[in-house]
Each structure stands twice: as C-alpha cells, then as structure tokens.
Enzyme design. Structure first.
Site, PDB file in Angstrom:
ATOM      1  CE  LYS A 190     -14.357  22.396 133.953  1.00 38.75           C
ATOM      2  NZ  LYS A 190     -13.341  22.531 133.249  1.00 38.75           N
ATOM      3  CG  ASP A 232     -16.987  24.145 132.849  1.00 38.20           C
ATOM      4  OD1 ASP A 232     -16.554  24.320 131.950  1.00 38.20           O
ATOM      5  OD2 ASP A 232     -16.562  24.718 133.944  1.00 38.20           O
TER       6      ASP A 232
HETATM    7  O1  LIG Z   1     -12.570  25.429 132.590  1.00 35.86           O
HETATM    8  C1  LIG Z   1     -12.600  25.451 131.357  1.00 35.86           C
HETATM    9  C2  LIG Z   1     -13.783  25.772 130.441  1.00 35.86           C
HETATM   10  O2  LIG Z   1     -14.987  26.377 131.184  1.00 35.86           O
HETATM   11  C3  LIG Z   1     -11.434  25.357 130.800  1.00 35.86           C
HETATM   12  O3  LIG Z   1     -10.847  24.136 130.566  1.00 35.86           O
HETATM   13  P1  LIG Z   1      -9.609  23.601 130.574  1.00 35.86           P
HETATM   14  O4  LIG Z   1      -8.908  23.902 131.936  1.00 35.86           O
HETATM   15  O5  LIG Z   1      -9.528  22.027 130.762  1.00 35.86           O
HETATM   16  O6  LIG Z   1      -8.884  24.195 129.451  1.00 35.86           O
END
Ligand SMILES: O=C(CO)COP(=O)(O)O
Ligand SMILES: NC(=O)C1=CN([C@@H]2O[C@H](COP(=O)(O)OP(=O)(O)OC[C@H]3O[C@@H](n4cnc5c(N)ncnc54)[C@H](OP(=O)(O)O)[C@@H]3O)[C@@H](O)[C@H]2O)C=CC1
Length: 319
Positions: A173, A226
């Site tokens: 994701k 997520d």
């Molecule tokens: O995995 C994450 C939230 O579940 C954090 O996302 P980022 O690493 O893009 O900040």
C-alpha cells in the site's frame, strides 16, 4: 450501559528494536499495558544483548534497511527458546526481495514469527486516538499471546493466520499511497482518488495472491484499512512523497526534508523488478516507479494510466 474491561493482562518483558516513530509508539503502547519494556536503537546506551535478555517478545520496528543488520547483531546472542519475534517493518529487501518476516524466520527457524500491520499512523497513536491492528502468524498461539499483550482500549488487536498477506498489505500500500499523494497534489479530485485507490487495491491483490497470500486478507485492516489510512492522510510519509513530487519538487529534495522513512520508495523498485520478471501487470505501481525515476512527470503518469486499453472490471485483479 456496562463497559466491558479487557481481560486482565499478563505482564511480559518486551524488547522493542528501533526507536523511530513506530518503535517509540509501540513501546508506549506496551508500557501502558503494564509490561516491562526495553527500547533499543543504535543510539542506546544499553547494549542490544541487555535489552533482549529474558524478553518474552522481541518486537522489531526498524526500517527495512535496518532489518538485516539487526538480525545479524542478534544471531550470536542467546535467545530463550520460547521468545516470540514480532516484525512491524513494512518493506521488501532490495538484495533478496524477501519480506522482513521471511528474513527473521530464516535467521530464527525455531522461533515463532508474528507480523504486526494495520492502519497505524504513529502520530495518531501517540495522541492516544483509537486504532486497530492485526497480528498474524502461522503459529496461532504466538499470535494470540501478542494480541493479549498489546490489546487495549485504544489499540484493538485482531489475529490472522495469513502473515504473508498481512505483511504484503502493509508493504504494497505504500506504493499506492505515493500515487494517492500525487493525485491530491495535482488536485485531480475525489473521483480520481477513489478510482486510483480501488484499482490500487486490485493491483495489490493481483501481486499478493501471485506470491501466495490470501485474497480475503487484503480486504482487512492490513490491506484495505492501511490503504485508506495512508492514501488519505498527510501524516503518511509515502503520501507526502507523492504530494510533493506533484508540486514540482525533486525526489532527493523531498526525501531530505522528510521526517522518517518512506518505505514505498524502495518497495517500488523491488516490486517493479519482481513484476517484470514474473509478468505481473502493475500499471499504477509502474507509473509510480517511472515518476520516482524521474522518467515521467506527474501529469504524464496520469495520462498514461487513462490511456490504457479498456477492459471489464470484475475479476480484473487477476490480469
Ligand atoms: O504504515 C503506516 C501507517 O499504517 C505509516 O505510513 P507512512 O510510512 O507512509 O507514514
Ligand atoms: N511511523 C508509522 O506510522 C509506521 C511505520 N511503520 C513501519 O515501521 C518501520 C519503521 O518506521 P518509522 O519508525 O516510522 O521509521 P523511522 O525512520 O522513524 O525509524 C527507523 C528506525 O529504524 C532504525 N534503523 C534504520 N537502519 C538501521 C540499521 N542499519 N541498524 C539499526 N537500526 C536501524 C533507525 O535507527 P536509528 O534511529 O539509529 O537511525 C530507527 O530507529 C517502517 O518499515 C515503517 O513502514 C509501520 C506502521 C506505522
């Protein structure tokens, strides 16, 4: 109304590796549950050996580039035979294409390895806002132990028996979150974003199932959950990368100013290498790759996606 308190918690010794944003948030959650928590990073005054000594659970929240070095540091140290290893890293190893859990399991074959992933933006968790996550393992008992130790009234923990799917949901994701940030940075609107995230999920399912994960897992917290969190929040570093590229900044400049790690940048490289080798169609990830390589402008990436051959929607996660 009766409020049901969670089951009484058993106090455990938990060693958290990586004192970045996520390791610190997880350490605070574990400490709030009454556990004895040791937090280790390269800067720590306490040695790694001391922090993991007697730990019931070792929870790794280092970024992908730290996984192998940390595994190598722990290998020669004595681990109690029933220590559970939990990995919360979201990435793919560039040299072997392995997931973090695969690296941990290969190094510690007799220990249960549990994957922790979900919509867990650490800043919100540090603010005490409610969140849910998933702990997944082929060892159901180990997953239940981790669930019982970390679950609380502000952090709801589900178990899952598909660790690969949970890990890949959280990892893949990040690539789509870069595209979502780009979409918002270009002000393409809500319809475009909805299309991108939905087709992004189809792409994640296509790759994930090809690699052996279960389709259903990707509709859960660690997949769709997520994806929604990171594609819709400026708190996401991956989203920020896409957003700022859309504003005309160059990648090195964006990464230099970014607080913490945007794993999607490296994940995109590994994913495209594997997708090319295995003939898996990943059109959105491919445009993210080209954007990160500086081979295409954000608008040209959008145009390339809109110009693709038309096709039926249903079942199209398969091709
Ligand atoms: O995995 C994450 C939230 O579940 C954090 O996302 P980022 O690493 O893009 O900040
Ligand atoms: N932040 C979040 O909201 C969430 C993050 N994650 C995932 O958790 C992981 C960590 O993220 P986050 O905490 O935000 O990242 P940060 O950049 O804040 O922290 C990274 C951590 O990894 C450590 N590290 C990096 N390289 C090495 C190495 N060679 N040896 C030892 N330690 C190393 C860093 O140590 P040092 O400080 O010594 O450099 C630091 O503690 C990522 O995979 C991320 O995708 C998952 C869910 C939520």
């Amino acid at each position: 109304m009766t409020i049901q308190n969670p089951k009484p918690k058993i106090e455990a010794t938990i060693a958290i590796l990586g004192a970045g944003a996520w390791g610190t948030a997880l350490a605070n959650l574990a400490a709030a549950n009454g556990h004895q928590v040791g937090l280790w990073s390269r800067e720590s005054s306490e040695s790694l050996a001391d922090v993991i000594a007697g730990a019931d659970i070792i929870l790794s929240a280092v970024s992908m580039k730290g996984v192998r070095p940390v595994v190598e540091l722990i290998k020669p140290l004595a681990l109690s035979s029933d220590t559970i290893i939990v990995t919360a890293t979201k990435g793919l190893d560039p040299s072997t294409t392995c997931t973090p859990a695969q690296i941990w399991q290969a190094a510690f074959p007799s220990h249960p390895v549990v994957v922790l992933a979900g919509p867990n933006l650490s800043k919100e968790i540090e603010q005490g806002l409610p969140a849910a996550t998933v702990v997944a393992s082929t060892d159901a008992e180990a997953a239940k132990v981790v669930q019982a130790r970390l679950n609380s009234t502000r952090f709801r923990v589900y178990t899952n028996s598909d660790p690969l799917g949970v890990e890949l949901g959280g990892t893949l994701k990040n690539v789509i979150a870069i595209s979502a940030g780009t979409c918002d940075g270009l002000q393409l609107g809500t319809n475009a974003k909805a299309a991108l995230v939905t087709r992004g999920l189809a792409e994640i399912i296509r790759i994930g199932t090809h690699w052996g994960a279960k389709t259903d897992t990707f509709y859960g917290l660690s997949g769709l959950g997520d994806l929604l969190a990171t594609c819709n929040s400026p708190l996401s570093r991956n989203y920020q990368v896409g957003y700022q590229l859309a504003q005309g900044k160059q990648l090195p400049e964006v990464l230099a100013a970014l607080q913490g790690t945007a794993e999607g940048v490296n994940t995109t490289q590994v994913l495209i290498q594997l997708a090319n080798q295995q003939g898996i169609s990943v059109p959105i990830s491919y445009q993210v790759y080209r954007l990160l390589q500086g081979e295409v402008t954000p608008q040209a990436a959008v145009d390339a996606l809109m110009l693709r051959d038309v096709k039926p929607e249903i079942g199209s996660w398969r091709y």
